[in-house]
Design an enzyme around this catalytic site. Structure first.
Site, mmCIF file in Angstrom:
data_model
loop_
_atom_site.group_PDB
_atom_site.id
_atom_site.type_symbol
_atom_site.label_atom_id
_atom_site.label_comp_id
_atom_site.label_asym_id
_atom_site.label_seq_id
_atom_site.Cartn_x
_atom_site.Cartn_y
_atom_site.Cartn_z
ATOM 1 N N TYR A 1 -16.720 -0.936 4.140
ATOM 2 C CA TYR A 1 -15.102 -0.138 4.019
ATOM 3 C C TYR A 1 -14.190 -0.643 5.059
ATOM 4 C CZ TYR A 1 -12.427 4.071 2.947
ATOM 5 O OH TYR A 1 -11.323 4.874 2.729
ATOM 6 N N LYS B 1 -14.818 1.964 -1.841
ATOM 7 C CA LYS B 1 -14.792 3.449 -1.873
ATOM 8 C C LYS B 1 -15.851 4.225 -2.626
ATOM 9 C CE LYS B 1 -11.444 6.147 -0.342
ATOM 10 N NZ LYS B 1 -10.434 5.605 0.731
ATOM 11 N N GLU C 1 -6.247 5.442 -5.607
ATOM 12 C CA GLU C 1 -6.420 4.760 -4.373
ATOM 13 C C GLU C 1 -5.386 3.823 -3.802
ATOM 14 O OE1 GLU C 1 -8.514 4.170 -0.683
ATOM 15 O OE2 GLU C 1 -8.602 5.677 -2.065
ATOM 16 N N ASP C 2 -4.865 3.830 -2.633
ATOM 17 C CA ASP C 2 -3.750 2.716 -2.237
ATOM 18 C C ASP C 2 -2.620 2.635 -3.251
ATOM 19 O OD1 ASP C 2 -5.173 2.772 0.135
ATOM 20 O OD2 ASP C 2 -6.333 0.792 -0.439
ATOM 21 N N ASP D 1 -5.473 9.236 -0.142
ATOM 22 C CA ASP D 1 -4.626 8.607 0.954
ATOM 23 C C ASP D 1 -3.661 9.692 1.274
ATOM 24 O OD1 ASP D 1 -5.065 5.734 0.813
ATOM 25 O OD2 ASP D 1 -4.391 6.237 -1.257
ATOM 26 N N ALA E 1 6.232 9.646 8.377
ATOM 27 C CA ALA E 1 6.493 10.679 7.425
ATOM 28 C C ALA E 1 6.282 10.045 6.126
ATOM 29 C CB ALA E 1 7.470 11.563 7.517
ATOM 30 N N GLY E 2 5.258 9.092 5.718
ATOM 31 C CA GLY E 2 4.958 8.586 4.377
ATOM 32 C C GLY E 2 4.005 9.379 3.663
ATOM 33 N N THR E 3 3.451 8.722 2.783
ATOM 34 C CA THR E 3 2.380 9.360 1.915
ATOM 35 C C THR E 3 1.406 10.069 2.535
ATOM 36 O OG1 THR E 3 2.520 7.564 0.182
ATOM 37 C CG2 THR E 3 0.304 8.943 0.447
ATOM 38 N N ASN F 1 -4.520 2.288 10.976
ATOM 39 C CA ASN F 1 -5.439 1.379 11.004
ATOM 40 C C ASN F 1 -5.183 0.131 10.185
ATOM 41 O OD1 ASN F 1 -6.498 1.989 8.350
ATOM 42 N ND2 ASN F 1 -7.909 3.494 9.327
ATOM 43 N N ASN G 1 -11.485 9.209 6.597
ATOM 44 C CA ASN G 1 -11.560 9.907 5.419
ATOM 45 C C ASN G 1 -13.117 10.099 4.536
ATOM 46 O OD1 ASN G 1 -9.135 9.502 5.604
ATOM 47 N ND2 ASN G 1 -8.573 9.179 3.637
#
EC number: 4.1.1.101
Length: 584
Positions: free
Chosen positions: A127, A200, A271-272, A295, A328-330, A438, A483
C-alpha cells in the site's frame, strides 16, 4: 445469522447465464472447503487453488499434479518461512512490491498468510507509499492484468466488462473503483490507478479478512491529463485528455447503476477521485446506494480518532478546540465535517460547531465571497471576522486564531515551519499537530522537529510511518493516521449485516472504536493503535459499524450474535480442505 456467502466459481455470460468454473469455495459445518474441478497445470495456474508444495500426496494424485511439483510436502508455516527469507533478499521497496505481487499472482492464500504475519513491515510495501511508485510505472512493468478495465470510449461495454470478472450476483461484497485522477500525492496516473484498487483490496483482506474471492477492483479510464503518459508509446490507457462534464457524469452513473444491478449487495468504495469529483459523486449516491469514499470518510474517521485521543490528553474538551485546517480539499473538509458531527454529538449546534474551524485552501483562508468549491462553503468565514489578515500566510492565521489543533492535508512540505509551530506552542500547553500529507516528501513537518520546537509537548499524528523519537528523555511513539485502521473494519461491518448505506453515524462509530483501541496515557504513547494490531482493530470497528447500522435501520440482516457474525466474516489465510470433484 448471515454466514459468509460461498464463492461459487460461477461466471455470468453477457446473456446472464451461468457457466461452470474450475473451483468453488464453500463452508461446510463451519469449515472452509474448496471444491476443485480443474486438473494438472490448470490447478497451478489459478492463485486461489494453487497451494504449491502444501498439496498432499493423495491430493496431487487426484488433481493430476504428480510430476508437476517437487516430491516434498510442506505445510503453510514452512512455506511462509521460505518465502519470507526470499522476500528479505530483495534490495529495495519496489523490488519487494514486485516480489509480493508475483507471489499473489501465484498463490494468493500464501500471499495473505505472509502479509498477515508481517503486516506492519509489509503494509508500506503493498500500500502507501511504495504503491505510488508502482502506479507511476504501471505501463512499464505490466505483466498480468488484475481488475476490471472500463473506458469512457466504450460505455456500452460496462456490463460485459463487469460480467467478465466471473463473479455471480451474490458473490461480490466489495467493489473498489478509481478514475485515477487523484492518486495519493502524485495526481493523475491514468489507467495505472488500477493498482491502487488492487492494493486497497489487499488491505481489506489482510486487515479485516474480507474474502479475496468476493471483491472486485475497477478502474474507470476517462483519459489522462498527464502529458508524460500521453507521450509514452508504452502507455496502456486511452490516449486522450480527461473527459469532463456531462459525458463524465453519465459514464460514472452508468457504471454505478450497472454495478449495483449486477451485484446488489456490494459496497462501492470510491478511491482517489480528484477533489472536484470526489465530494460530488459521494453526495450523489450515498443516500441511495451503499457507497463509501475512503479519501473523505476514511481519512476523516482515522484523523478524528487521533483527535479524540489527543483531546483526552490535552484536557481541553473537543467543543472548546480551535482547529486550523491547512489544505481544505477533499480530505481536509472531510475531516472537518466529521469533527463537526462529533461536536454536535457532544451537544452543540452545528453552526456553532463550524465556528471552531478555520480552513485554508489553495486560495488562502476561506472567506465568504471568494472562489471556492461547493463543499468548502460551510467553512467560509465572514469578511468582517478576518479583516486585515494576511490570509495566505499560515503563520498569520495561527497567531490570530491561537489554535489548539493544527491539521495539515496540503501536500506542501515544510509548511508547518518553526515560526508557525513555536507561535502555536506559545499559546498551548499540549498543541495537537497533525501533518498528514504523504508520501513523506510531502509532509508539512517532521515529528522530530515538532517535538523540538514544542519542547516535547506536541501531540502528533502523521500520515506516513515514522520511527519513535526520543526527546528530553521520553521516547515518543508517533501515531500514523493510516486509513487502514478504519476502512477495512467499515467494510467488514457493512458486509456482516448487509448494510444498505454507509451513514455518517457509522463513520462516527468507526472513529470512536479506533480511538478506544488506542487509548493509553503513558508518556510518549501513540495516539492511535499500532498497525501491528490491524486485525483486532478491524474486528472492533466492524462490530461497532454493524451495530450502528442495525440501530439506524440500515441492516438487511440482523444476526442473533453479532460478535460471532463478525468473526465468521473474517477469512483466515489458511489452506481449506480440498475436495476433488468432476464439476462445480
Amino acid at each position: 445469522m448471515l454466514m459468509p456467502q460461498p464463492s461459487h466459481g460461477m461466471a455470468m455470460t453477457p446473456e446472464g447465464d451461468c457457466v461452470s468454473q474450475d473451483f468453488e469455495y464453500v463452508r461446510e459445518d463451519g469449515e472452509e472447503v474448496v471444491r476443485i474441478a480443474a486438473r494438472g497445470r490448470e490447478v497451478l495456474a489459478h492463485p486461489m487453488i494453487n497451494f504449491g508444495t502444501a498439496f498432499t500426496r493423495s491430493e496431487r494424485e487426484e488433481l493430476g499434479l504428480i510430476g508437476l511439483l517437487p516430491p516434498g510436502v510442506t505445510n503453510v508455516y514452512d512455506q511462509v518461512k521460505r518465502i519470507y527469507r526470499q522476500y528479505k533478499t530483495e534490495p529495495n521497496p519496489m523490488a519487494r512490491y514486485v516480489f509480493l505481487t508475483a507471489l499473489k499472482d501465484r498463490n494468493e492464500v500464501l500471499f495473505y498468510r505472509l502479509v498477515s504475519e508481517h503486516i506492519e513491515e509489509m503494509l508500506p510495501i503493498i500500500y502507501t507509499p511504495t504503491i505510488g511508485r508502482a502506479i507511476e510505472e504501471f505501463s512499464n512493468w505490466f505483466h498480468r492484468p488484475s481488475g476490471v478495465f472500463i473506458d469512457i470510449d466504450h460505455p456500452d461495454e460496462i456490463e460485459k466488462s463487469l460480467r467478465a470478472y466471473n463473479l455471480a450476483s451474490d458473490d461480490v461484497d466489495l467493489i473498489v473503483v478509481t478514475d485515477s485522477e487523484g492518486i495519493l500525492g502524485i495526481g493523475d496516473q491514468g489507467v495505472g490507478g488500477v493498482s491502487i484498487t488492487v492494493g486497497k483490496l489487499a488491505v481489506y483482506t489482510a486487515a479485516a479478512g474480507i474474502h479475496p474471492n468476493r471483491v472486485m477492483p475497477v478502474v474507470l479510464d476517462t483519459g489522462t491529463n498527464n502529458l508524460q503518459l500521453l507521450n509514452d508509446d508504452g502507455y496502456l490507457g486511452v490516449r486522450h485528455s480527461r473527459v469532463r462534464g456531462e459525458r463524465y457524469d453519465e459514464f460514472v452513473d452508468q457504471f454505478t447503476r450497472t454495478a449495483h444491478r449486477l451485484f446488489p449487495h456490494a459496497m462501492v468504495h470510491w478511491e482517489d477521485f480528484a477533489a472536484a469529483n470526489a465530494h460530488r459523486i459521494l453526495a450523489r449516491y450515498r443516500d441511495e446506494l451503499c457507497t463509501f469514499n475512503d479519501d473523505i470518510q476514511g481519512t476523516a474517521a482515522v484523523v478524528a480518532a487521533a483527535a479524540l485521543s489527543a483531546v483526552r490528553r490535552s484536557e481541553i474538551p473537543l467543543t472548546d478546540q480551535r482547529i486550523v485546517i491547512f489544505g481544505a480539499g477533499t480530505a481536509g473538509v472531510g475531516i472537518s465535517d466529521l469533527l463537526v458531527q462529533m461536536m454536535v454529538d457532544y451537544g452543540i449546534d452545528e453552526q456553532e460547531a463550524r465556528k471552531h474551524f478555520w480552513a485554508i485552501g489553495s486560495h488562502g483562508l476561506i472567506v465568504e465571497g471568494m472562489k471556492m468549491r461547493d463543499f468548502q462553503h460551510p467553512y467560509a468565514r465572514a469578511e468582517s471576522d478576518v479583516a486585515g489578515w494576511r490570509r495566505h500566510d499560515l503563520a498569520e492565521v495561527v497567531k490570530r486564531v491561537k489554535p489548539t489543533m493544527l491539521i495539515g492535508s496540503s501536500a506542501q512540505p515544510g509548511a508547518f515551519s518553526e515560526d508557525v509551530v513555536r507561535a502555536m506552542a506559545a499559546q498551548q500547553e499540549r498543541p495537537i499537530i497533525m501533518p498528514l500529507s504523504n508520501p513523506t516528501s510531502k509532509i508539512e513537518a517532521l515529528p522530530a522537529d515538532l517535538l523540538k520546537w514544542t519542547d516535547g509537548r506536541a501531540l502528533i499524528a502523521t500520515g506516513s510511518p515514522f520511527d519513535p523519537v526520543t526527546y528530553g528523555g521520553t521516547t515518543h511513539t508517533i501515531a500514523q493516521a493510516n486509513n487502514a485502521l478504519v476502512f477495512p473494519g467499515i467494510g467488514l461491518g457493512v458486509i456482516a449485516v448487509r448494510a444498505t448505506k454507509v451513514s455518517d453515524g457509522m463513520i462516527l462509530a468507526a472513529a470512536k472504536a479506533v480511538a478506544r483501541a488506542g487509548l493509553s496515557r503513558y508518556s510518549g504513547a501513540s495516539l492511535l493503535p499500532p498497525v501491528s494490531e490491524l486485525r483486532s482493530v478491524s474486528a472492533k470497528v466492524g462490530f461497532d459499524v454493524a451495530q450502528r447500522a442495525i440501530t439506524e435501520g440500515l441492516a438487511e440482516v440482523i444476526p442473533d450474535d453479532l460478535v460471532q457474525a463478525i468473526s465468521d466474516h473474517m477469512w483466515h489465510p489458511t489452506y481449506p480442505r480440498v475436495e476433488v470433484v468432476d464439476e462445480v
